[in-house]
Write a protein that holds these residues in place. Sequence first.
Motif, PDB file in Angstrom:
ATOM      1  N   PHE A  22       0.652  -1.237  -0.459  1.00  0.00           N
ATOM      2  CA  PHE A  22      -0.257  -0.494  -0.090  1.00  0.00           C
ATOM      3  C   PHE A  22       1.333   1.383  -0.332  1.00  0.00           C
ATOM      4  O   PHE A  22       0.456   2.530  -0.211  1.00  0.00           O
ATOM      5  N   THR A  23       2.098   1.122   0.765  1.00  0.00           N
ATOM      6  CA  THR A  23       2.802   2.449   0.526  1.00  0.00           C
ATOM      7  C   THR A  23       3.889   2.386  -0.707  1.00  0.00           C
ATOM      8  O   THR A  23       3.928   3.532  -1.607  1.00  0.00           O
ATOM      9  N   PHE A  28       0.084   5.185  -1.206  1.00  0.00           N
ATOM     10  CA  PHE A  28      -0.761   5.687   0.308  1.00  0.00           C
ATOM     11  C   PHE A  28       0.111   6.217   1.303  1.00  0.00           C
ATOM     12  O   PHE A  28       1.209   5.462   1.847  1.00  0.00           O
ATOM     13  N   ALA A  29       0.145   7.443   2.111  1.00  0.00           N
ATOM     14  CA  ALA A  29       0.488   7.804   3.278  1.00  0.00           C
ATOM     15  C   ALA A  29       0.446   6.639   4.356  1.00  0.00           C
ATOM     16  O   ALA A  29      -1.133   7.790   4.913  1.00  0.00           O
ATOM     17  N   VAL A  30       1.387   7.097   5.659  1.00  0.00           N
ATOM     18  CA  VAL A  30       0.695   6.129   6.684  1.00  0.00           C
ATOM     19  C   VAL A  30       0.511   7.322   7.733  1.00  0.00           C
ATOM     20  O   VAL A  30       1.247   8.245   8.238  1.00  0.00           O
ATOM     21  N   VAL A  39      -3.050   2.210   9.611  1.00  0.00           N
ATOM     22  CA  VAL A  39      -4.002   3.065   9.039  1.00  0.00           C
ATOM     23  C   VAL A  39      -3.837   3.972   8.255  1.00  0.00           C
ATOM     24  O   VAL A  39      -2.241   4.972   8.879  1.00  0.00           O
ATOM     25  N   PHE A  40      -4.342   4.650   7.065  1.00  0.00           N
ATOM     26  CA  PHE A  40      -3.525   5.667   5.716  1.00  0.00           C
ATOM     27  C   PHE A  40      -3.984   6.751   5.700  1.00  0.00           C
ATOM     28  O   PHE A  40      -5.799   7.006   6.410  1.00  0.00           O
ATOM     29  N   THR A  41      -3.473   7.736   5.658  1.00  0.00           N
ATOM     30  CA  THR A  41      -4.462   9.379   5.269  1.00  0.00           C
ATOM     31  C   THR A  41      -5.575   8.666   4.057  1.00  0.00           C
ATOM     32  O   THR A  41      -4.712   8.459   3.447  1.00  0.00           O
ATOM     33  N   THR A  42      -6.096   9.684   4.478  1.00  0.00           N
ATOM     34  CA  THR A  42      -7.352   9.774   3.386  1.00  0.00           C
ATOM     35  C   THR A  42      -7.565  11.845   3.116  1.00  0.00           C
ATOM     36  O   THR A  42      -7.077  12.376   4.424  1.00  0.00           O
ATOM     37  N   ALA A  46     -14.141   8.038   4.985  1.00  0.00           N
ATOM     38  CA  ALA A  46     -14.176   6.979   5.438  1.00  0.00           C
ATOM     39  C   ALA A  46     -12.556   6.784   5.486  1.00  0.00           C
ATOM     40  O   ALA A  46     -11.748   6.942   5.510  1.00  0.00           O
ATOM     41  N   ALA A  47     -11.874   7.123   7.134  1.00  0.00           N
ATOM     42  CA  ALA A  47     -10.002   6.181   7.001  1.00  0.00           C
ATOM     43  C   ALA A  47     -10.299   4.605   6.287  1.00  0.00           C
ATOM     44  O   ALA A  47     -11.571   4.412   6.587  1.00  0.00           O
TER      45      ALA A  47
END
Length: 118
Positions: A22-23, A28-30, A39-42, A46-47
């Motif tokens: 995912f990264t 994606f940023a953690v 959990v990733f930054t959105t 939703a998270a």
Amino acid sequence: MNTYLDFVALHTRDLDAARSYFTGVLGFAVAQDRPDAVVFTTEGGAAFAVRRPLPGVDTAQPFGVGVSIWLGVPDASAYHGQLTAVGASIVQPLQDGPFGRMFAVATPDGHVLTFHQH
């Protein structure tokens, strides 16, 4: 009573591999890195996370079956090119769909994520 989507977590058999995918592949940023979940930054809504299965979940069953997850991106064509260049498993080619330009990838655990231009 009205409800709203608050949190989405995909189960994974290998949290370290999922974090790397995912990264490193999807970019994606953690936001939080915990022993049982990442959990990733959105940007809003939703998270989103990957996590070890909850107690009682049968890990012998395949993951990623029976759920459609759509994630918005500003430029689907550019993101598709970026993911293709790093070897992501594209399972649905870039095309026009019901919500604009879209494509789908499969994660190592078999979850299919559809990215659409918003």
